[in-house]
Design a protein around this motif. Structure first.
Motif, PDB file in Angstrom:
ATOM      1  N   HIS A  68       0.830  -1.208   0.000  1.00 39.56           N
ATOM      2  CA  HIS A  68       0.000   0.000   0.000  1.00 39.56           C
ATOM      3  C   HIS A  68       0.862   1.254   0.000  1.00 39.56           C
ATOM      4  O   HIS A  68       1.959   1.263   0.567  1.00 39.56           O
ATOM      5  CB  HIS A  68      -1.011  -0.002   1.153  1.00 39.56           C
ATOM      6  N   ASP A 138       6.452   1.834   6.592  1.00 38.10           N
ATOM      7  CA  ASP A 138       5.157   1.173   6.367  1.00 38.10           C
ATOM      8  C   ASP A 138       4.336   2.027   5.416  1.00 38.10           C
ATOM      9  O   ASP A 138       3.884   3.102   5.809  1.00 38.10           O
ATOM     10  CB  ASP A 138       4.471   1.004   7.728  1.00 38.10           C
ATOM     11  N   GLU A 170      -4.860   2.096   2.717  1.00 35.91           N
ATOM     12  CA  GLU A 170      -4.888   0.867   3.540  1.00 35.91           C
ATOM     13  C   GLU A 170      -5.063   1.216   5.007  1.00 35.91           C
ATOM     14  O   GLU A 170      -5.724   0.503   5.755  1.00 35.91           O
ATOM     15  CB  GLU A 170      -3.581   0.091   3.336  1.00 35.91           C
ATOM     16  N   GLU A 171      -4.448   2.326   5.417  1.00 33.01           N
ATOM     17  CA  GLU A 171      -4.355   2.645   6.841  1.00 33.01           C
ATOM     18  C   GLU A 171      -5.685   2.999   7.499  1.00 33.01           C
ATOM     19  O   GLU A 171      -5.781   3.059   8.707  1.00 33.01           O
ATOM     20  CB  GLU A 171      -3.350   3.803   7.054  1.00 33.01           C
ATOM     21  N   TYR A 272       6.722   0.988  15.042  1.00 35.08           N
ATOM     22  CA  TYR A 272       5.506   0.837  14.225  1.00 35.08           C
ATOM     23  C   TYR A 272       4.626   2.087  14.294  1.00 35.08           C
ATOM     24  O   TYR A 272       4.324   2.574  15.375  1.00 35.08           O
ATOM     25  CB  TYR A 272       4.750  -0.392  14.743  1.00 35.08           C
ATOM     26  N   HIS A 273       4.238   2.585  13.138  1.00 34.66           N
ATOM     27  CA  HIS A 273       3.407   3.794  13.013  1.00 34.66           C
ATOM     28  C   HIS A 273       3.996   4.981  13.770  1.00 34.66           C
ATOM     29  O   HIS A 273       3.260   5.780  14.360  1.00 34.66           O
ATOM     30  CB  HIS A 273       1.959   3.514  13.468  1.00 34.66           C
TER      31      HIS A 273
HETATM   32 ZN   LIG Z   1       0.335   0.575   8.728  1.00 33.08          ZN
END
Ligand SMILES: [Zn+2]
Length: 343
Positions: A68, A138, A170-171, A272-273
């Motif tokens: 994505h 990501d 996607e998120e 992450y994020h």
């Molecule tokens: Zn993500």
């Protein structure tokens, strides 16, 4: 297959700004990188997801690698949208979209504007020792590795057909993948492989190689495809970690809901994020070894199983049956101790 310009492509794509629904810059970067590839055909659906075919365009591709193009970020609200958002998610004219706890958002980390969206004010690409740090690993790492693979395939001229999809939004809940699933441009048997970056859980570690994702928080993926991925890794001696990555969900679950065969491979992800220690927004990071392993694994999958996921049960049966053969003396040596059942 030669990794070619993998690291340059990573730098090119990771430095491009993006946010949910604002993937046009990443999309353009992907289009530019693939432009010189004669054996690549690029289409789009009515939502702007990119659909890329390599090789014989009339053939049904066995593998479709998907990533994505967005990353959690701040976006301008369309006028009169009526979209409701928690106060912690609002900053000036922007609303934050994506999975980041409010404890991070409330710290008001500086942002950088890119017209109608904004990202955290963090570097796009920074090499620190063996690691790559970025405001958006990501899933721009996934996009970059797929692009590098398509370019490598084009240069090698290898005769096989495969495909890639680059999705939007996607998120916020697989919006692009849902649109794709509703009008799937391939056969249901063509396997969609979600190429992601994910928190390493279930005994997987950063630097331990790409993770063959047997499932996510929502679903368990296709057994035959997963077994073929692991078999390809074993044949090529590629270090791979098998894991149920259930801290999050990926587009494989979104597409599997439409009856499409799916699998997943993820690169272990740090921060992450952008959630660093003690509620501080920080760059995400990945290990170069894991990213290179992802490239090698995808190439191995195509080279070992160019037609798509192959049933590897035969391999397993042979392994189990050789175990039976090895233990024949014990089987024979104990047979007299098992008296026949009385009728
Ligand atoms: Zn993500």
């Amino acid at each position: 297959m030669d990794r070619g310009h993998l690291h340059e492509i990573l730098e090119t794509i990771l430095t491009v700004p993006t946010a949910p629904f604002h993937e046009y810059h990443v999309r353009e970067a992907i289009l530019q990188l693939l432009k010189p590839c004669d054996s690549v055909q690029i289409k789009e659906d009515d939502f702007g997801n990119l659909i890329v075919l390599y090789g014989d365009h009339t053939a049904t591709p066995g593998w479709i690698f998907g990533s994505h193009m967005d990353h959690p970020g701040f976006v301008a609200l369309p006028e009169g949208s009526g979209f409701q958002s928690a106060a912690a998610r609002i900053r000036d004219q922007f609303t934050f979209l994506g999975g980041v706890p409010e404890s991070y958002l409330l710290r008001k980390f500086p942002i950088r504007e890119f017209g109608r969206f904004a990202m955290w004010d963090l570097p796009g690409f920074d090499v620190r020792g063996t690691q790559i740090w970025s405001r958006a690993c990501d899933d721009l790492v996934g996009c970059a590795v797929i692009v590098a693979l398509l370019i490598a395939l084009d240069r090698s001229g290898v005769e096989l057909s495969c495909a890639a999809v680059f999705t939007r939004a996607e998120e916020v809940g697989f919006i692009g993948a849902t649109r794709l699933g509703k009008a799937w441009p391939f056969q249901p048997s063509s396997c969609f492989v979600s190429i992601e970056t994910s928190v390493a859980v279930d005994r997987a570690t950063m630097g331990g190689g790409p993770m063959c994702r047997v499932g996510d928080r929502i679903s368990i993926f296709d057994h035959t495809a997963t077994a073929a991925i692991l078999e390809a890794a074993q044949r090529r001696s590629i270090k791979v970690q098998r894991a149920l990555l259930d801290r999050g969900a990926c587009e494989a679950s979104g597409l599997q809901a439409y009856g499409i065969r799916t699998a997943g491979i993820s690169v272990p992800l740090g921060n992450y994020h952008n959630c660093g220690k003690e509620d501080v927004i920080s760059p995400e990071f990945v290990e170069s070894f894991d990213v290179e392993g992802l490239f090698d694994l995808m190439a191995a999958i195509l080279e070992e199983f160019p037609q798509g996921p192959m049933d590897c049960s035969e391999v397993l049966r042979k392994r189990f049956e050789s175990g039976v053969d090895t233990h024949l003396p014990f089987i024979k040596g104990t047979s007299d101790l098992f008296l026949p059942l009385n009728d």
